[in-house]
Design a protein around this motif. Sequence first.
Motif, PDB file in Angstrom:
ATOM      1  N   GLY A   9       0.878  -1.311  -0.017  1.00 44.88           N
ATOM      2  CA  GLY A   9       0.120   0.119   0.125  1.00 44.88           C
ATOM      3  C   GLY A   9       0.843   1.432   0.029  1.00 44.88           C
ATOM      4  N   PRO A  10       0.433   2.504   0.600  1.00 48.58           N
ATOM      5  CA  PRO A  10      -1.014   2.445   1.085  1.00 48.58           C
ATOM      6  C   PRO A  10      -2.134   2.314   0.270  1.00 48.58           C
ATOM      7  N   LEU A  11      -3.244   1.776   0.556  1.00 49.53           N
ATOM      8  CA  LEU A  11      -4.357   1.564  -0.105  1.00 49.53           C
ATOM      9  C   LEU A  11      -5.415   2.643   0.504  1.00 49.53           C
ATOM     10  N   SER A  12      -5.756   3.566  -0.273  1.00 45.76           N
ATOM     11  CA  SER A  12      -6.586   4.656   0.188  1.00 45.76           C
ATOM     12  C   SER A  12      -8.000   4.754  -0.316  1.00 45.76           C
ATOM     13  N   VAL A  13      -8.861   4.769   0.353  1.00 41.09           N
ATOM     14  CA  VAL A  13     -10.523   4.650  -0.112  1.00 41.09           C
ATOM     15  C   VAL A  13     -11.379   5.743   0.596  1.00 41.09           C
ATOM     16  N   PRO A  14     -12.357   6.369  -0.203  1.00 39.39           N
ATOM     17  CA  PRO A  14     -13.086   7.108   0.642  1.00 39.39           C
ATOM     18  C   PRO A  14     -14.040   6.433   1.510  1.00 39.39           C
ATOM     19  N   TRP A  35      -6.940 -13.079   8.727  1.00 39.89           N
ATOM     20  CA  TRP A  35      -6.654 -11.753   8.705  1.00 39.89           C
ATOM     21  C   TRP A  35      -6.566 -11.068   9.945  1.00 39.89           C
ATOM     22  N   TYR A  36      -5.714 -10.340  10.199  1.00 37.90           N
ATOM     23  CA  TYR A  36      -5.511  -9.413  11.550  1.00 37.90           C
ATOM     24  C   TYR A  36      -5.509  -8.062  11.369  1.00 37.90           C
ATOM     25  N   ARG A  37      -6.061  -7.198  12.087  1.00 38.67           N
ATOM     26  CA  ARG A  37      -5.829  -5.814  11.937  1.00 38.67           C
ATOM     27  C   ARG A  37      -4.779  -5.306  12.985  1.00 38.67           C
ATOM     28  N   SER A  82     -12.330   4.551  11.103  1.00 36.89           N
ATOM     29  CA  SER A  82     -11.717   3.628  12.209  1.00 36.89           C
ATOM     30  C   SER A  82     -11.254   2.350  11.688  1.00 36.89           C
ATOM     31  N   ASP A  83     -11.670   2.068  10.233  1.00 34.94           N
ATOM     32  CA  ASP A  83     -10.937   0.933   9.563  1.00 34.94           C
ATOM     33  C   ASP A  83      -9.560   1.127   9.241  1.00 34.94           C
ATOM     34  N   SER A  84      -8.883   2.431   9.398  1.00 37.75           N
ATOM     35  CA  SER A  84      -7.553   2.627   8.933  1.00 37.75           C
ATOM     36  C   SER A  84      -6.580   2.113   9.775  1.00 37.75           C
ATOM     37  N   ALA A  85      -5.939   1.339   9.070  1.00 35.70           N
ATOM     38  CA  ALA A  85      -4.920   0.254   9.953  1.00 35.70           C
ATOM     39  C   ALA A  85      -4.176  -0.492   8.965  1.00 35.70           C
ATOM     40  N   THR A  86      -3.106  -1.088   9.503  1.00 35.26           N
ATOM     41  CA  THR A  86      -2.423  -2.044   8.800  1.00 35.26           C
ATOM     42  C   THR A  86      -3.235  -3.651   8.798  1.00 35.26           C
ATOM     43  N   TYR A  87      -3.476  -4.225   7.689  1.00 32.57           N
ATOM     44  CA  TYR A  87      -4.144  -5.402   7.811  1.00 32.57           C
ATOM     45  C   TYR A  87      -3.242  -6.479   7.421  1.00 32.57           C
ATOM     46  N   LEU A  88      -2.938  -7.427   8.116  1.00 26.35           N
ATOM     47  CA  LEU A  88      -1.866  -8.670   8.007  1.00 26.35           C
ATOM     48  C   LEU A  88      -2.637  -9.856   7.565  1.00 26.35           C
ATOM     49  N   CYS A  89      -2.222 -10.474   6.529  1.00 31.15           N
ATOM     50  CA  CYS A  89      -2.691 -11.787   6.092  1.00 31.15           C
ATOM     51  C   CYS A  89      -1.921 -12.878   6.917  1.00 31.15           C
ATOM     52  N   SER A  94       1.654 -26.798   6.603  1.00 31.69           N
ATOM     53  CA  SER A  94       1.477 -28.158   7.076  1.00 31.69           C
ATOM     54  C   SER A  94       2.363 -28.313   8.635  1.00 31.69           C
ATOM     55  N   ASN A  95       3.044 -27.463   9.154  1.00 34.97           N
ATOM     56  CA  ASN A  95       3.903 -27.667  10.273  1.00 34.97           C
ATOM     57  C   ASN A  95       3.277 -26.915  11.295  1.00 34.97           C
ATOM     58  N   TYR A  96       2.116 -26.403  10.900  1.00 31.59           N
ATOM     59  CA  TYR A  96       1.289 -25.376  12.283  1.00 31.59           C
ATOM     60  C   TYR A  96       1.721 -24.006  12.304  1.00 31.59           C
ATOM     61  N   LYS A  97       2.756 -23.848  11.572  1.00 34.99           N
ATOM     62  CA  LYS A  97       3.516 -22.571  11.809  1.00 34.99           C
ATOM     63  C   LYS A  97       2.799 -21.506  11.117  1.00 34.99           C
ATOM     64  N   LEU A  98       2.578 -20.403  11.705  1.00 39.25           N
ATOM     65  CA  LEU A  98       1.744 -19.168  10.994  1.00 39.25           C
ATOM     66  C   LEU A  98       2.770 -18.225  10.387  1.00 39.25           C
ATOM     67  N   THR A  99       2.682 -18.111   9.174  1.00 42.41           N
ATOM     68  CA  THR A  99       3.420 -16.996   8.356  1.00 42.41           C
ATOM     69  C   THR A  99       2.549 -15.766   8.093  1.00 42.41           C
ATOM     70  N   PHE A 100       3.180 -14.740   8.392  1.00 42.96           N
ATOM     71  CA  PHE A 100       2.465 -13.376   8.086  1.00 42.96           C
ATOM     72  C   PHE A 100       3.223 -12.682   6.888  1.00 42.96           C
ATOM     73  N   GLY A 101       2.271 -11.999   6.171  1.00 42.85           N
ATOM     74  CA  GLY A 101       2.613 -11.001   5.106  1.00 42.85           C
ATOM     75  C   GLY A 101       3.394  -9.908   5.875  1.00 42.85           C
ATOM     76  N   LYS A 102       3.586  -8.826   4.978  1.00 42.06           N
ATOM     77  CA  LYS A 102       4.087  -7.625   5.714  1.00 42.06           C
ATOM     78  C   LYS A 102       3.254  -6.699   5.951  1.00 42.06           C
ATOM     79  N   GLY A 103       1.849  -6.879   5.246  1.00 39.36           N
ATOM     80  CA  GLY A 103       0.580  -6.121   5.823  1.00 39.36           C
ATOM     81  C   GLY A 103       0.241  -4.916   4.539  1.00 39.36           C
ATOM     82  N   THR A 104      -0.822  -4.682   4.466  1.00 37.11           N
ATOM     83  CA  THR A 104      -1.282  -3.736   3.992  1.00 37.11           C
ATOM     84  C   THR A 104      -1.586  -2.611   4.655  1.00 37.11           C
TER      85      THR A 104
END
Lengths: 110, 114
Positions: A9-14, A35-37, A82-89, A94-104
Motif C-alpha cells: 500500500g498504502p491503499l486509500s479509499v473514501p 486476517w489480522y488488523r 476507524s478501519d484505517s490500519a495495517t491488515y496482516l494476512c 502443514s507444520n502448524y507454523k503461522l506465516t505473516f505477510g508484511k501487511g497492507t
Amino acid sequence: QKEVEQNSGPLSVPEGAIASLNCTYSDRVSQSFFWYRQYSGKSPELIMSIYSNGDKEDGRFTAQLNKASQYVSLLIRDSQPSDSATYLCAVRGSNYKLTFGKGTLLTVNP
Amino acid sequence: EAGVVQSPRYKIIEKKQPVAFWCNPISGHNTLYWYRQNLGQGPELLIRYENEEAVDDSQLPKDRFSAERLKGVDSTLKIQPAELGDSAVYLCASSLAGGTNEQFFGPGTRLTVL
C-alpha cells in the motif's frame, strides 16, 4: 521458504467505499488463513479466519479463499475512518507454523 | 475474559545488557507463542509451546535467546546479551491446544537497544 505476499500500500479509499485487500501464498498445502488488523503502535487483532474455498462473511467483512489460485482476500464494505490500519494476512502451513505477510496499510478518508 | 497479558510494555537497555519479557496467556490456552515484529514487517515466530514443551524453536537464536514455560502457563523470554538488531516488538500469543487454532496476541513489549 514459504512466503505470504501482500501489497504494502498504502491503499486509500473514501468513506463508505469497499476496500479490497489481497494476499497470495506459496505453500500449496496450507489449510488455514487469517486476517489480522493492526493499528499503529498496537498488537495484531484477529478479525477473520477462513478454512475452505469460497466466501465467509462477518458483518462488514468478507474473506474470500481460492486454494487453487493460492489467493485469499478481505473485503471491507462501507469503510469507516476507524478501519484505517495495517491488515496482516497470515497462513498456517502443514507444520502448524503461522506465516505473516508484511501487511497492507489501509487509509479510509472521511 | 481476560486477554493475553505481557510485561513490561516498553524496555530501553544498552547493548550487551540482559532483558526478559513475561507473558500470561488466555486462561485455558495450552499453546503459547513468542513472536518478534520488526518495523514494517509481519510477526515472525520465535518459539511455540504446547504446555511446558517447546515444540518449535527452530527460529529462536539460541546463542542469545532463551525461553521457558515451567508450569505450562506463564512464559518468559530472555535475551542475553542484547544487540542493537534486537530492537523490535516482542509479541506473545496463545491459542487452544494443538497449534491449529486461532491465535490471540498480547499488547507486546517494545524493546529498544541503545
